[in-house]
Design a protein around this motif. Sequence first.
Motif, PDB file in Angstrom:
ATOM      1  N   TYR A 306       0.821  -1.214   0.000  1.00 20.20           N
ATOM      2  CA  TYR A 306       0.000   0.000   0.000  1.00 20.20           C
ATOM      3  C   TYR A 306       0.857   1.267   0.000  1.00 20.20           C
ATOM      4  O   TYR A 306       0.511   2.274  -0.626  1.00 20.20           O
ATOM      5  N   VAL A 307       2.014   1.220   0.676  1.00 21.64           N
ATOM      6  CA  VAL A 307       2.862   2.420   0.808  1.00 21.64           C
ATOM      7  C   VAL A 307       4.182   2.303   0.056  1.00 21.64           C
ATOM      8  O   VAL A 307       4.977   3.243   0.074  1.00 21.64           O
ATOM      9  N   PHE A 308       4.423   1.174  -0.594  1.00 20.91           N
ATOM     10  CA  PHE A 308       5.753   0.869  -1.130  1.00 20.91           C
ATOM     11  C   PHE A 308       6.295   1.956  -2.063  1.00 20.91           C
ATOM     12  O   PHE A 308       7.474   2.305  -1.999  1.00 20.91           O
ATOM     13  N   ASP A 309       5.467   2.496  -2.914  1.00 29.16           N
ATOM     14  CA  ASP A 309       5.932   3.491  -3.890  1.00 29.16           C
ATOM     15  C   ASP A 309       6.099   4.883  -3.295  1.00 29.16           C
ATOM     16  O   ASP A 309       6.561   5.798  -3.986  1.00 29.16           O
ATOM     17  N   ASN A 310       5.726   5.050  -2.022  1.00 27.76           N
ATOM     18  CA  ASN A 310       5.787   6.372  -1.410  1.00 27.76           C
ATOM     19  C   ASN A 310       6.640   6.416  -0.149  1.00 27.76           C
ATOM     20  O   ASN A 310       6.492   7.328   0.668  1.00 27.76           O
ATOM     21  N   ILE A 311       7.527   5.441   0.015  1.00 31.95           N
ATOM     22  CA  ILE A 311       8.412   5.429   1.181  1.00 31.95           C
ATOM     23  C   ILE A 311       9.402   6.588   1.082  1.00 31.95           C
ATOM     24  O   ILE A 311      10.097   6.743   0.070  1.00 31.95           O
ATOM     25  N   SER A 312       9.482   7.401   2.140  1.00 30.20           N
ATOM     26  CA  SER A 312      10.365   8.571   2.117  1.00 30.20           C
ATOM     27  C   SER A 312      11.475   8.486   3.166  1.00 30.20           C
ATOM     28  O   SER A 312      12.285   9.405   3.287  1.00 30.20           O
ATOM     29  N   THR A 313      11.504   7.390   3.931  1.00 28.30           N
ATOM     30  CA  THR A 313      12.507   7.239   4.981  1.00 28.30           C
ATOM     31  C   THR A 313      13.664   6.372   4.495  1.00 28.30           C
ATOM     32  O   THR A 313      13.595   5.748   3.436  1.00 28.30           O
ATOM     33  N   ASP A 314      14.723   6.322   5.304  1.00 25.65           N
ATOM     34  CA  ASP A 314      15.897   5.529   4.946  1.00 25.65           C
ATOM     35  C   ASP A 314      15.707   4.037   5.206  1.00 25.65           C
ATOM     36  O   ASP A 314      16.411   3.208   4.628  1.00 25.65           O
ATOM     37  N   TYR A 315      14.764   3.718   6.091  1.00 20.16           N
ATOM     38  CA  TYR A 315      14.560   2.323   6.477  1.00 20.16           C
ATOM     39  C   TYR A 315      13.068   2.019   6.644  1.00 20.16           C
ATOM     40  O   TYR A 315      12.257   2.923   6.880  1.00 20.16           O
ATOM     41  N   ILE A 316      12.744   0.722   6.525  1.00 25.14           N
ATOM     42  CA  ILE A 316      11.418   0.211   6.825  1.00 25.14           C
ATOM     43  C   ILE A 316      11.569  -0.854   7.901  1.00 25.14           C
ATOM     44  O   ILE A 316      12.482  -1.684   7.835  1.00 25.14           O
ATOM     45  N   VAL A 317      10.685  -0.837   8.884  1.00 23.97           N
ATOM     46  CA  VAL A 317      10.647  -1.896   9.897  1.00 23.97           C
ATOM     47  C   VAL A 317       9.255  -2.518   9.898  1.00 23.97           C
ATOM     48  O   VAL A 317       8.251  -1.808   9.997  1.00 23.97           O
ATOM     49  N   LEU A 318       9.208  -3.839   9.740  1.00 22.72           N
ATOM     50  CA  LEU A 318       7.970  -4.574   9.875  1.00 22.72           C
ATOM     51  C   LEU A 318       8.035  -5.339  11.202  1.00 22.72           C
ATOM     52  O   LEU A 318       9.033  -6.021  11.472  1.00 22.72           O
ATOM     53  N   ALA A 319       6.995  -5.208  12.017  1.00 24.79           N
ATOM     54  CA  ALA A 319       6.982  -5.876  13.320  1.00 24.79           C
ATOM     55  C   ALA A 319       5.636  -6.553  13.513  1.00 24.79           C
ATOM     56  O   ALA A 319       4.588  -5.911  13.385  1.00 24.79           O
ATOM     57  N   GLY A 320       5.673  -7.855  13.809  1.00 25.35           N
ATOM     58  CA  GLY A 320       4.434  -8.613  13.876  1.00 25.35           C
ATOM     59  C   GLY A 320       4.306  -9.481  15.102  1.00 25.35           C
ATOM     60  O   GLY A 320       5.271  -9.730  15.835  1.00 25.35           O
ATOM     61  N   VAL A 321       3.082  -9.962  15.304  1.00 27.31           N
ATOM     62  CA  VAL A 321       2.733 -10.817  16.427  1.00 27.31           C
ATOM     63  C   VAL A 321       2.208 -12.137  15.878  1.00 27.31           C
ATOM     64  O   VAL A 321       1.253 -12.152  15.105  1.00 27.31           O
ATOM     65  N   GLY A 322       2.836 -13.241  16.261  1.00 23.94           N
ATOM     66  CA  GLY A 322       2.400 -14.551  15.812  1.00 23.94           C
ATOM     67  C   GLY A 322       1.799 -15.358  16.947  1.00 23.94           C
ATOM     68  O   GLY A 322       2.187 -15.203  18.113  1.00 23.94           O
ATOM     69  N   LEU A 323       0.831 -16.214  16.607  1.00 20.58           N
ATOM     70  CA  LEU A 323       0.306 -17.119  17.611  1.00 20.58           C
ATOM     71  C   LEU A 323       1.440 -18.039  18.032  1.00 20.58           C
ATOM     72  O   LEU A 323       2.252 -18.450  17.239  1.00 20.58           O
ATOM     73  N   GLY A 324       1.455 -18.310  19.316  1.00 20.60           N
ATOM     74  CA  GLY A 324       2.500 -19.240  19.715  1.00 20.60           C
ATOM     75  C   GLY A 324       3.114 -19.026  21.097  1.00 20.60           C
ATOM     76  O   GLY A 324       3.274 -19.980  21.790  1.00 20.60           O
ATOM     77  N   MET A 325       3.482 -17.875  21.532  1.00 19.76           N
ATOM     78  CA  MET A 325       3.430 -16.520  20.966  1.00 19.76           C
ATOM     79  C   MET A 325       4.828 -16.136  20.479  1.00 19.76           C
ATOM     80  O   MET A 325       5.805 -16.383  21.155  1.00 19.76           O
ATOM     81  N   GLN A 326       4.882 -15.505  19.316  1.00 19.44           N
ATOM     82  CA  GLN A 326       6.158 -15.104  18.741  1.00 19.44           C
ATOM     83  C   GLN A 326       6.063 -13.701  18.177  1.00 19.44           C
ATOM     84  O   GLN A 326       5.120 -13.391  17.451  1.00 19.44           O
ATOM     85  N   LEU A 327       7.032 -12.881  18.525  1.00 14.31           N
ATOM     86  CA  LEU A 327       7.152 -11.539  17.962  1.00 14.31           C
ATOM     87  C   LEU A 327       8.295 -11.560  16.959  1.00 14.31           C
ATOM     88  O   LEU A 327       9.340 -12.152  17.215  1.00 14.31           O
ATOM     89  N   GLU A 328       8.082 -10.918  15.814  1.00 15.97           N
ATOM     90  CA  GLU A 328       9.128 -10.852  14.795  1.00 15.97           C
ATOM     91  C   GLU A 328       9.260  -9.450  14.256  1.00 15.97           C
ATOM     92  O   GLU A 328       8.283  -8.696  14.195  1.00 15.97           O
ATOM     93  N   SER A 329      10.481  -9.097  13.829  1.00 14.50           N
ATOM     94  CA  SER A 329      10.731  -7.799  13.239  1.00 14.50           C
ATOM     95  C   SER A 329      11.767  -7.946  12.133  1.00 14.50           C
ATOM     96  O   SER A 329      12.740  -8.699  12.264  1.00 14.50           O
ATOM     97  N   VAL A 330      11.540  -7.229  11.035  1.00 11.75           N
ATOM     98  CA  VAL A 330      12.437  -7.254   9.875  1.00 11.75           C
ATOM     99  C   VAL A 330      12.834  -5.824   9.547  1.00 11.75           C
ATOM    100  O   VAL A 330      11.989  -4.917   9.525  1.00 11.75           O
ATOM    101  N   LEU A 331      14.120  -5.615   9.286  1.00 13.40           N
ATOM    102  CA  LEU A 331      14.656  -4.297   8.972  1.00 13.40           C
ATOM    103  C   LEU A 331      15.083  -4.244   7.497  1.00 13.40           C
ATOM    104  O   LEU A 331      15.857  -5.093   7.053  1.00 13.40           O
ATOM    105  N   VAL A 332      14.585  -3.248   6.787  1.00  8.82           N
ATOM    106  CA  VAL A 332      14.874  -3.074   5.362  1.00  8.82           C
ATOM    107  C   VAL A 332      15.507  -1.704   5.134  1.00  8.82           C
ATOM    108  O   VAL A 332      14.973  -0.692   5.592  1.00  8.82           O
ATOM    109  N   GLN A 333      16.648  -1.690   4.457  1.00 10.44           N
ATOM    110  CA  GLN A 333      17.298  -0.423   4.112  1.00 10.44           C
ATOM    111  C   GLN A 333      16.823   0.030   2.752  1.00 10.44           C
ATOM    112  O   GLN A 333      16.984  -0.672   1.760  1.00 10.44           O
ATOM    113  N   VAL A 334      16.223   1.207   2.702  1.00 12.42           N
ATOM    114  CA  VAL A 334      15.676   1.743   1.456  1.00 12.42           C
ATOM    115  C   VAL A 334      16.800   2.224   0.553  1.00 12.42           C
ATOM    116  O   VAL A 334      16.784   1.987  -0.647  1.00 12.42           O
TER     117      VAL A 334
END
Length: 334
Positions: A306-334
């Motif tokens: 939804y926002v991919f073509d309009n990213i204006s920052t140097d990095y993207i962080v995705l952070a999620g919650v999984g059943l189990g319970m598991q937290l995950e985060s991914v770091l992307v350098q733009v």
Amino acid sequence: MKQRGAGLLGCGYQLPKRVRCNNDPVFECLDISRNAQGIYQSLLFRDLDRRYCLGPDESITSLVTESCMRSLDSAGVEADQVDRLYGHVSVPEYHAPNALYQVHHDLGLDRKAMVVPINSEQVNFLSGIVHAAEAVRSGGAQYCLVACGSNWSQHIDYSQGHSTCIGDGAGATLIGPSDRFIVIGHASMTNTSYYRAATMGIRPLTVHGRRQVPVDNTGMPVATLELTQTGVEVVSSWIKDGIPELVNELLARHGISGNQITLITYQSVRILLDHWAERICPKEYVDTLAQFGHMISATYPVNLAYVFDNISTDYIVLAGVGLGMQLESVLVQV
């Protein structure tokens, strides 16, 4: 030899045609009473306006296929160039195989293209990105699709408060060699003492005072989500504080501050989004709770696309919650 970077080459998403608003009759049986701990679960899930839910003529598998096609088109890569397909379609039509294999067929992927279903509900997409990036960096694959779709609006007890936030959707990204949108780090935190706090399974529900097992249009039992009282407490404690702890540690490891990132997180509870914004302080925060609701595993690829073509920052962080319970985060350098 310098290791090549693995980056996000293109994204795509697809939503159902039907829009469900707050006045939808399905919410008429919502339990608005206080539980034994004095919590009104229905009040935890608020500030929603609409969600997109599958109609009887729609298939979540078809939406996943369409999101993959859009991802390939945006990257300028042909389907027969894809080496691996990671992700998950949930709730699947069969216990096994996962419908990701049908997506492989519908896309016309090469027979040598590996299908890798990842059932780390609801962080399947984040796990898929990590594995796909590792495959590309190692030279084991050239192009990897990561795709997730969720049809959980069909697997919900609509007397429960969490039912008000659930929407359906599908999204995908293509990962390959790149010097932009490079996956540079990830982190996870798992607390399996909460293994039974939130589960998807076949169970009887109480509807209008009657106890019964829900069935589909063929008469077969349908699995539904159960969020126990422990699950409600986990949302407001371990998950609430765990996400900013995980993200801030990941950022510190790479010498990055919150004001350099676009943050994409789990979306369902307004109080969590506000708390995470305060603790992480991102420059941009993708908040689509009001317009999309919580699309479970599809939340992350849909919002990324939804926002991919309009990213204006140097990095993207995705952070999620999984059943189990598991937290995950991914770091992307733009």
